[in-house]
Scaffold this motif. Sequence first.
Motif, PDB file in Angstrom:
ATOM      1  N   ILE A  43      42.204  75.784  17.619  1.00  0.00           N
ATOM      2  CA  ILE A  43      42.232  74.401  17.150  1.00  0.00           C
ATOM      3  C   ILE A  43      41.864  73.508  18.324  1.00  0.00           C
ATOM      4  O   ILE A  43      41.797  73.968  19.465  1.00  0.00           O
ATOM      5  CB  ILE A  43      43.623  73.992  16.593  1.00  0.00           C
ATOM      6  N   ASP A  44      41.623  72.244  18.047  1.00  0.00           N
ATOM      7  CA  ASP A  44      41.370  71.317  19.146  1.00  0.00           C
ATOM      8  C   ASP A  44      42.532  70.327  19.231  1.00  0.00           C
ATOM      9  O   ASP A  44      43.358  70.252  18.323  1.00  0.00           O
ATOM     10  CB  ASP A  44      40.008  70.630  19.006  1.00  0.00           C
ATOM     11  N   PRO A  45      42.627  69.579  20.328  1.00  0.00           N
ATOM     12  CA  PRO A  45      43.744  68.650  20.494  1.00  0.00           C
ATOM     13  C   PRO A  45      43.855  67.609  19.374  1.00  0.00           C
ATOM     14  O   PRO A  45      44.967  67.182  19.040  1.00  0.00           O
ATOM     15  CB  PRO A  45      43.457  67.978  21.841  1.00  0.00           C
ATOM     16  N   ASP A  46      42.728  67.214  18.786  1.00  0.00           N
ATOM     17  CA  ASP A  46      42.790  66.262  17.682  1.00  0.00           C
ATOM     18  C   ASP A  46      43.502  66.860  16.470  1.00  0.00           C
ATOM     19  O   ASP A  46      44.233  66.164  15.767  1.00  0.00           O
ATOM     20  CB  ASP A  46      41.390  65.791  17.289  1.00  0.00           C
ATOM     21  N   GLU A  47      43.313  68.141  16.228  1.00  0.00           N
ATOM     22  CA  GLU A  47      44.012  68.820  15.140  1.00  0.00           C
ATOM     23  C   GLU A  47      45.488  69.009  15.490  1.00  0.00           C
ATOM     24  O   GLU A  47      46.361  68.886  14.631  1.00  0.00           O
ATOM     25  CB  GLU A  47      43.390  70.185  14.863  1.00  0.00           C
ATOM     26  N   ARG A  67      46.518  68.260  35.832  1.00  0.00           N
ATOM     27  CA  ARG A  67      45.727  69.482  35.731  1.00  0.00           C
ATOM     28  C   ARG A  67      46.537  70.617  35.088  1.00  0.00           C
ATOM     29  O   ARG A  67      46.052  71.318  34.207  1.00  0.00           O
ATOM     30  CB  ARG A  67      45.225  69.887  37.121  1.00  0.00           C
ATOM     31  N   THR A  68      47.796  70.745  35.498  1.00  0.00           N
ATOM     32  CA  THR A  68      48.654  71.801  34.954  1.00  0.00           C
ATOM     33  C   THR A  68      48.914  71.588  33.473  1.00  0.00           C
ATOM     34  O   THR A  68      48.763  72.506  32.662  1.00  0.00           O
ATOM     35  CB  THR A  68      49.994  71.855  35.719  1.00  0.00           C
ATOM     36  N   TYR A  69      49.310  70.391  33.094  1.00  0.00           N
ATOM     37  CA  TYR A  69      49.597  70.098  31.675  1.00  0.00           C
ATOM     38  C   TYR A  69      48.333  70.251  30.831  1.00  0.00           C
ATOM     39  O   TYR A  69      48.374  70.814  29.747  1.00  0.00           O
ATOM     40  CB  TYR A  69      50.156  68.694  31.513  1.00  0.00           C
ATOM     41  N   SER A  70      47.242  69.744  31.331  1.00  0.00           N
ATOM     42  CA  SER A  70      45.969  69.828  30.593  1.00  0.00           C
ATOM     43  C   SER A  70      45.558  71.274  30.384  1.00  0.00           C
ATOM     44  O   SER A  70      45.099  71.648  29.296  1.00  0.00           O
ATOM     45  CB  SER A  70      44.867  69.090  31.350  1.00  0.00           C
ATOM     46  N   THR A  71      45.727  72.081  31.403  1.00  0.00           N
ATOM     47  CA  THR A  71      45.383  73.497  31.296  1.00  0.00           C
ATOM     48  C   THR A  71      46.174  74.161  30.179  1.00  0.00           C
ATOM     49  O   THR A  71      45.616  74.880  29.346  1.00  0.00           O
ATOM     50  CB  THR A  71      45.649  74.222  32.632  1.00  0.00           C
ATOM     51  N   HIS A  72      47.469  73.894  30.128  1.00  0.00           N
ATOM     52  CA  HIS A  72      48.302  74.535  29.111  1.00  0.00           C
ATOM     53  C   HIS A  72      48.024  74.012  27.708  1.00  0.00           C
ATOM     54  O   HIS A  72      48.073  74.788  26.745  1.00  0.00           O
ATOM     55  CB  HIS A  72      49.773  74.425  29.486  1.00  0.00           C
ATOM     56  N   VAL A  73      47.717  72.757  27.585  1.00  0.00           N
ATOM     57  CA  VAL A  73      47.339  72.231  26.263  1.00  0.00           C
ATOM     58  C   VAL A  73      46.057  72.903  25.793  1.00  0.00           C
ATOM     59  O   VAL A  73      45.968  73.377  24.653  1.00  0.00           O
ATOM     60  CB  VAL A  73      47.175  70.692  26.289  1.00  0.00           C
ATOM     61  N   LEU A  74      45.059  72.959  26.654  1.00  0.00           N
ATOM     62  CA  LEU A  74      43.787  73.569  26.255  1.00  0.00           C
ATOM     63  C   LEU A  74      43.909  75.072  26.005  1.00  0.00           C
ATOM     64  O   LEU A  74      43.309  75.595  25.069  1.00  0.00           O
ATOM     65  CB  LEU A  74      42.712  73.288  27.298  1.00  0.00           C
ATOM     66  N   LEU A  75      44.710  75.762  26.792  1.00  0.00           N
ATOM     67  CA  LEU A  75      44.901  77.198  26.562  1.00  0.00           C
ATOM     68  C   LEU A  75      45.612  77.461  25.242  1.00  0.00           C
ATOM     69  O   LEU A  75      45.252  78.381  24.510  1.00  0.00           O
ATOM     70  CB  LEU A  75      45.678  77.829  27.719  1.00  0.00           C
ATOM     71  N   SER A  76      46.605  76.659  24.926  1.00  0.00           N
ATOM     72  CA  SER A  76      47.307  76.861  23.651  1.00  0.00           C
ATOM     73  C   SER A  76      46.390  76.514  22.479  1.00  0.00           C
ATOM     74  O   SER A  76      46.418  77.195  21.453  1.00  0.00           O
ATOM     75  CB  SER A  76      48.613  76.065  23.595  1.00  0.00           C
ATOM     76  N   CYS A  77      45.569  75.507  22.626  1.00  0.00           N
ATOM     77  CA  CYS A  77      44.598  75.178  21.575  1.00  0.00           C
ATOM     78  C   CYS A  77      43.600  76.306  21.391  1.00  0.00           C
ATOM     79  O   CYS A  77      43.276  76.678  20.254  1.00  0.00           O
ATOM     80  CB  CYS A  77      43.866  73.881  21.897  1.00  0.00           C
TER      81      CYS A  77
END
Length: 64
Positions: free
Chosen positions: A43-47, A28-38
């Motif tokens: 951009i999206d994670p695929d980009e 949950r923590t890692y996912s939150t930071h990936v999505l917030l930075s995107c």
Amino acid sequence: MNIVTSLSQYATCKPWLDGLSKSESTKRTYSTHVLLSCRFYKIDPDELIKMEPNNLKSMIINYI
């Protein structure tokens, strides 16, 4: 929909999420930071996964 489920909808993120710790808190923590930075870079994670490593490094440093 929770944040991990949201991120797992991207084909590029599923293997990464599957390889993370079994801890739901870590996912949950890692996912939150990936999505917030995107979201920050619009951009999206695929980009994100297609980016040049040096560009990605600069983006991470600027985001932090």
